[in-house]
Design a protein around this motif. Structure first.
Motif, PDB file in Angstrom:
ATOM      1  N   ALA A 185     -41.828 -24.959   8.251  1.00  0.00           N
ATOM      2  CA  ALA A 185     -41.973 -23.680   7.542  1.00  0.00           C
ATOM      3  C   ALA A 185     -43.359 -23.564   6.918  1.00  0.00           C
ATOM      4  O   ALA A 185     -43.973 -22.487   6.943  1.00  0.00           O
ATOM      5  CB  ALA A 185     -40.890 -23.547   6.468  1.00  0.00           C
ATOM      6  N   ALA A 186     -43.881 -24.667   6.355  1.00  0.00           N
ATOM      7  CA  ALA A 186     -45.204 -24.636   5.736  1.00  0.00           C
ATOM      8  C   ALA A 186     -46.291 -24.416   6.777  1.00  0.00           C
ATOM      9  O   ALA A 186     -47.258 -23.675   6.535  1.00  0.00           O
ATOM     10  CB  ALA A 186     -45.458 -25.938   4.975  1.00  0.00           C
ATOM     11  N   ASN A 187     -46.165 -25.041   7.939  1.00  0.00           N
ATOM     12  CA  ASN A 187     -47.158 -24.856   9.000  1.00  0.00           C
ATOM     13  C   ASN A 187     -47.157 -23.416   9.511  1.00  0.00           C
ATOM     14  O   ASN A 187     -48.218 -22.825   9.731  1.00  0.00           O
ATOM     15  CB  ASN A 187     -46.889 -25.824  10.154  1.00  0.00           C
ATOM     16  N   VAL A 188     -45.973 -22.859   9.689  1.00  0.00           N
ATOM     17  CA  VAL A 188     -45.875 -21.454  10.102  1.00  0.00           C
ATOM     18  C   VAL A 188     -46.464 -20.549   9.020  1.00  0.00           C
ATOM     19  O   VAL A 188     -47.206 -19.600   9.309  1.00  0.00           O
ATOM     20  CB  VAL A 188     -44.410 -21.072  10.391  1.00  0.00           C
ATOM     21  N   GLY A 189     -46.159 -20.856   7.765  1.00  0.00           N
ATOM     22  CA  GLY A 189     -46.675 -20.062   6.650  1.00  0.00           C
ATOM     23  C   GLY A 189     -48.190 -20.107   6.568  1.00  0.00           C
ATOM     24  O   GLY A 189     -48.846 -19.077   6.331  1.00  0.00           O
ATOM     25  N   ARG A 190     -48.773 -21.296   6.761  1.00  0.00           N
ATOM     26  CA  ARG A 190     -50.235 -21.402   6.715  1.00  0.00           C
ATOM     27  C   ARG A 190     -50.885 -20.619   7.851  1.00  0.00           C
ATOM     28  O   ARG A 190     -51.944 -19.993   7.655  1.00  0.00           O
ATOM     29  CB  ARG A 190     -50.651 -22.872   6.753  1.00  0.00           C
ATOM     30  N   ALA A 191     -50.274 -20.654   9.034  1.00  0.00           N
ATOM     31  CA  ALA A 191     -50.823 -19.903  10.163  1.00  0.00           C
ATOM     32  C   ALA A 191     -50.787 -18.394   9.878  1.00  0.00           C
ATOM     33  O   ALA A 191     -51.768 -17.677  10.130  1.00  0.00           O
ATOM     34  CB  ALA A 191     -50.040 -20.227  11.428  1.00  0.00           C
ATOM     35  N   LEU A 192     -49.661 -17.923   9.338  1.00  0.00           N
ATOM     36  CA  LEU A 192     -49.554 -16.509   9.007  1.00  0.00           C
ATOM     37  C   LEU A 192     -50.507 -16.130   7.873  1.00  0.00           C
ATOM     38  O   LEU A 192     -51.091 -15.038   7.871  1.00  0.00           O
ATOM     39  CB  LEU A 192     -48.115 -16.165   8.626  1.00  0.00           C
ATOM     40  N   ALA A 193     -50.651 -17.027   6.887  1.00  0.00           N
ATOM     41  CA  ALA A 193     -51.571 -16.764   5.775  1.00  0.00           C
ATOM     42  C   ALA A 193     -53.005 -16.661   6.272  1.00  0.00           C
ATOM     43  O   ALA A 193     -53.780 -15.819   5.796  1.00  0.00           O
ATOM     44  CB  ALA A 193     -51.447 -17.863   4.725  1.00  0.00           C
ATOM     45  N   LEU A 194     -53.359 -17.512   7.237  1.00  0.00           N
ATOM     46  CA  LEU A 194     -54.706 -17.458   7.801  1.00  0.00           C
ATOM     47  C   LEU A 194     -54.939 -16.118   8.496  1.00  0.00           C
ATOM     48  O   LEU A 194     -55.988 -15.476   8.305  1.00  0.00           O
ATOM     49  CB  LEU A 194     -54.906 -18.609   8.782  1.00  0.00           C
ATOM     50  N   GLY A 195     -53.945 -15.697   9.293  1.00  0.00           N
ATOM     51  CA  GLY A 195     -54.060 -14.397   9.954  1.00  0.00           C
ATOM     52  C   GLY A 195     -54.125 -13.253   8.958  1.00  0.00           C
ATOM     53  O   GLY A 195     -54.918 -12.312   9.119  1.00  0.00           O
TER      54      GLY A 195
END
Length: 375
Positions: A185-195
């Motif tokens: 969940a954190a990895n997905v969240g960081r990817a979305l936050a970057l976008g």
């Protein structure tokens, strides 16, 4: 949270405002004021963060329903944060708590929809999103409606630690362990936050960029906290007990205790009944030094110690993460460790951290493969 001002209490929960929140009030007064002026802009901004507060109260009340205490709710320029005393123990609990906040906004939006529609008809206005930019009662209500919808939709993005990310983790935790679910969940969240951050920079949206930065950093920090908690959960209170503990009889003098301070880094002295081994109390370094400064050199240590009944108690077999929760909940620097009715020693946050570092190093070492090449 440092630099926070207490505004009051609701349902026994402290409501606080970070000092930087004053910046958003000033900004909102002029950004949302329009032709009506700063006072209307201030009303709109306060209304928005009232919705944020209600959103966080939704989370908090759901947590209280599961017996999870809530330390406080703090309003920040980028939103609100409800600090729970501990994380939910079961995926279903986290799912309900995460959904409770957006559900509040959905219910408010549903309640406002007929009011806005009816008032619009009375004023001869069609239903349009452009109304929320127009000062006045209808514009204000339209703003509240659109803000509730926006809060619900944005928070349900699967960008951990937003509510949607927590829902995602809770669903994953039904099928895998909590630590792995958090990492994904954190990895997905960081990817979305970057976008989201790149989009915000491209569009020139400074507040959206700050929110993206918060999501990126907070998600990683919570993932680390969950990983640490997972390590502590595998250890027991008895493993963290120090072999350097010193016990005093109740008739030992303050002067004798002060002399012993020179030979130990331990900040607490156990006071025990020498006959029964029963814990009577604990004297700390500060109490001893204050007694010396007051000329109480020959006073018995029992006169200045904290009584045993004021010290939280844990079992020798309790997981260390639960011991840490007890220390946090009671705001105590120590806990008394018992094996059934027998006192075994004291445990402090330093003891927990020392064992955590040892276990972390062992965990990293077990993942390293050393090759012995012969020839």
């Amino acid at each position: 949270m440092p630099w926070s001002i207490k505004l009051g209490r609701i349902f026994g929960i402290d409501i606080k405002m970070h000092v930087t929140f004053l910046l958003i009030l000033v900004w909102g007064a002029f950004a949302y004021g329009g032709s009506a002026g700063p006072l209307y802009g201030l009303l709109v901004t306060v209304s928005l963060f009232t919705l944020v507060l209600l959103h966080e109260l939704g989370h908090s009340l759901a947590a209280l329903g599961f017996g999870i205490g809530v330390r406080d709710i703090t309003l920040l320029p980028i939103g609100g944060v409800a600090r729970l005393e501990r994380m939910p123990e079961k995926p279903l609990q986290e799912l309900v708590i995460a959904l409770a906040g957006p559900l509040v906004n959905v219910l408010l939006a549903v309640g406002l929809l007929p009011v806005v529609g009816g008032l619009g008809l009375l004023q001869g206005e069609g239903f349009s999103l452009r109304l929320f930019t127009q000062p006045g009662l209808l514009g204000w209500l339209m703003f509240l409606l659109s803000a509730n919808v926006s809060l619900a939709v944005f928070n349900m993005l699967p960008a951990f630690p937003l509510d949607g990310g927590r829902v995602f983790r809770a669903i994953m935790a039904f099928f895998t362990d909590y630590r792995q679910a958090t990492e994904v969940a954190a990895n997905v969240g960081r990817a979305l936050a970057l976008g989201l951050g790149l989009f915000a920079i491209f569009m020139g949206q400074i507040w959206l960029a700050l929110i993206a930065l918060f999501i990126f950093m907070a998600g990683g920090q919570e993932a680390q906290a969950v990983a640490a908690r997972s390590i502590l959960h595998q250890a027991r209170a008895g493993q963290a007990l120090s072999a350097e503990a010193i016990a005093l009889a109740p008739e030992a003098t303050v002067g004798e205790a002060a002399t012993m301070l020179m030979g130990t880094p331990r900040p607490h002295f156990v006071v025990m009944d020498p006959t029964t081994g029963q814990l009577l109390g604990v004297a700390n370094r500060g109490q001893i030094m204050r007694a010396i400064q007051s000329g109480q050199w020959f006073y018995p240590i029992a006169d200045i110690m904290d009584q045993a009944r004021s010290i939280p108690v844990v079992a020798v077999s309790d997981p260390l993460d639960e011991v840490q929760d007890v220390l946090t909940r009671t705001a105590s620097p120590i806990a008394a460790v018992y094996d059934d009715l027998h006192f075994r020693g004291l445990i402090t946050p330093d003891d927990i951290y020392r064992l955590f570092r040892l276990l972390s190093e062992q965990s990293r070492g077990s993942r390293q493969v050393r090759w012995n090449i012969i020839g």
